[in-house]
Write an enzyme that holds these catalytic residues in place. Structure first.
Site, short mmCIF file in Angstrom:
data_model
loop_
_atom_site.label_atom_id
_atom_site.label_comp_id
_atom_site.label_asym_id
_atom_site.label_seq_id
_atom_site.Cartn_x
_atom_site.Cartn_y
_atom_site.Cartn_z
N THR A 154 -5.84 -7.53 10.62
CA THR A 154 -6.10 -6.24 9.96
C THR A 154 -5.64 -5.07 10.81
O THR A 154 -5.02 -4.14 10.32
CB THR A 154 -7.61 -6.11 9.66
N ARG A 172 -2.16 -14.42 4.07
CA ARG A 172 -2.94 -13.72 5.10
C ARG A 172 -2.31 -13.89 6.48
O ARG A 172 -2.29 -12.97 7.29
CB ARG A 172 -4.39 -14.24 5.13
N GLU A 205 -9.43 -10.35 -7.98
CA GLU A 205 -8.47 -9.25 -7.83
C GLU A 205 -7.32 -9.35 -8.84
O GLU A 205 -6.87 -8.31 -9.35
CB GLU A 205 -7.94 -9.23 -6.39
N ASN A 256 -2.12 0.08 7.09
CA ASN A 256 -1.60 -1.23 7.52
C ASN A 256 -0.74 -1.92 6.46
O ASN A 256 -0.66 -3.14 6.40
CB ASN A 256 -2.71 -2.12 8.06
N HIS A 264 -1.84 -5.50 1.51
CA HIS A 264 -3.12 -6.18 1.25
C HIS A 264 -2.83 -7.56 0.70
O HIS A 264 -1.86 -7.75 -0.02
CB HIS A 264 -3.94 -5.41 0.21
N ARG A 323 2.29 -6.81 9.21
CA ARG A 323 1.59 -5.68 9.85
C ARG A 323 2.05 -5.51 11.29
O ARG A 323 2.21 -4.38 11.77
CB ARG A 323 0.08 -5.90 9.78
N PHE A 356 -15.85 3.71 6.81
CA PHE A 356 -14.47 4.06 6.45
C PHE A 356 -14.17 3.88 4.96
O PHE A 356 -13.05 4.14 4.51
CB PHE A 356 -13.47 3.26 7.29
N LYS A 375 0.82 -1.21 0.00
CA LYS A 375 0.00 0.00 0.00
C LYS A 375 0.86 1.27 0.00
O LYS A 375 2.05 1.22 0.29
CB LYS A 375 -0.94 -0.04 1.22
N TYR A 400 -12.21 -2.57 -3.41
CA TYR A 400 -12.81 -2.67 -2.06
C TYR A 400 -14.34 -2.61 -2.11
O TYR A 400 -14.96 -2.24 -1.12
CB TYR A 400 -12.26 -1.56 -1.16
P1 RTP Z 1 -7.04 -5.77 3.09
O1 RTP Z 1 -8.28 -6.09 2.29
O2 RTP Z 1 -6.53 -4.38 2.84
O3 RTP Z 1 -5.98 -6.82 2.87
O4 RTP Z 1 -7.38 -5.82 4.66
P2 RTP Z 1 -8.21 -6.97 5.41
O5 RTP Z 1 -8.69 -7.99 4.45
O6 RTP Z 1 -7.35 -7.43 6.54
O7 RTP Z 1 -9.42 -6.14 6.03
P3 RTP Z 1 -10.78 -5.69 5.27
O8 RTP Z 1 -11.90 -6.01 6.18
O9 RTP Z 1 -10.80 -6.20 3.88
O10 RTP Z 1 -10.62 -4.11 5.26
C1 RTP Z 1 -9.90 -3.46 4.25
C2 RTP Z 1 -9.10 -2.33 4.87
O11 RTP Z 1 -10.00 -1.38 5.43
C3 RTP Z 1 -9.39 -0.76 6.55
N1 RTP Z 1 -10.25 -0.91 7.71
N2 RTP Z 1 -10.47 0.04 8.57
N3 RTP Z 1 -11.48 1.59 10.68
C4 RTP Z 1 -11.74 0.30 10.65
O12 RTP Z 1 -12.33 -0.25 11.52
C5 RTP Z 1 -11.26 -0.46 9.49
N4 RTP Z 1 -11.55 -1.72 9.23
C6 RTP Z 1 -10.90 -2.01 8.08
C7 RTP Z 1 -8.07 -1.46 6.81
O13 RTP Z 1 -7.03 -0.63 6.28
C8 RTP Z 1 -8.19 -2.74 6.03
O14 RTP Z 1 -6.95 -3.25 5.62
MG MG Z 2 -9.69 -7.51 2.70
#
Ligand code: RTP
Ligand code: MG
Length: 155
Positions: free
Chosen positions: A98, A92, A133, A119, A122, A109, A64, A16, A56
């Site tokens: 996350t 992962r 993707e 973070n 991805h 992370r 957010f 990122k 996303y």
């Molecule tokens: P990513 O898709 O970026 O790999 O992250 P992830 O699967 O671990 O988490 P995901 O639920 O897909 O969320 C995507 C990104 O959104 C941001 N986020 N912020 N403020 C919050 O509570 C919150 N929750 C998620 C994070 O940057 C996350 O990587």
């Molecule tokens: Mg994700």
């Protein structure tokens, strides 16, 4: 022939903008190389807003989401496709939780991030997500089929 238990997969992983700005590209690629995965796609991209929104899209209803999309477009991203056994799930695990508050310090992370919105990296959350993707970020001809050779490059 490969044993039936060997599930070779591909995943989409992205470094990122926060990590690119902090000079962490090499650190992150090194972890995947040392783990044993094979790089089959790699490029530096400045994502457009539509690309970030589509990437996303599942999170469109989250409060957010706008800031998440804006963040992904805020600078260059290193888009990668990694191949290997169980790479989707293992990547992962290598990323960690996350929220860096919960990610083990041995993870990417956990080692390099302190903020959930910044973070560092991805990676696709399932094989079906990875397929979507990879197709979103790469044209088919940008993915390279190759097999590691012997030490001919040294000797
Ligand atoms: P990513 O898709 O970026 O790999 O992250 P992830 O699967 O671990 O988490 P995901 O639920 O897909 O969320 C995507 C990104 O959104 C941001 N986020 N912020 N403020 C919050 O509570 C919150 N929750 C998620 C994070 O940057 C996350 O990587
Ligand atoms: Mg994700």
């Amino acid at each position: 022939a490969l044993p039936l238990t060997c599930r070779v997969e591909r995943t989409f992983t992205a470094i990122k903008p926060d990590a690119v700005n902090r000079g962490l590209i090499g650190e992150i690629i090194t972890r995947f190389e040392r783990k044993g995965y094979k790089l089959v796609g790699l490029k530096l991209v400045r994502p457009t807003q539509p690309l970030a929104e589509t990437h996303y899209a599942e999170l469109a209803s989250k409060p957010f989401y706008p800031s998440l999309v804006q963040f992904l477009c805020s600078g260059p991203v290193v888009a990668m496709c990694w191949e290997g056994k169980d790479v989707v799930r293992t990547a992962r695990k290598m990323l960690g939780a996350t929220n860096p508050l919960e990610s083990d310090p041995s993870t990417i992370r956990g080692a390099y991030a302190i903020d959930v919105g910044r973070n560092v990296v991805h990676s696709s959350d399932a094989v079906s997500t990875a397929e979507r993707e990879i197709a979103l970020w790469f044209r088919p001809e940008e993915l390279v089929e190759w097999a590691p050779t012997s030490l001919q490059w040294i000797y």
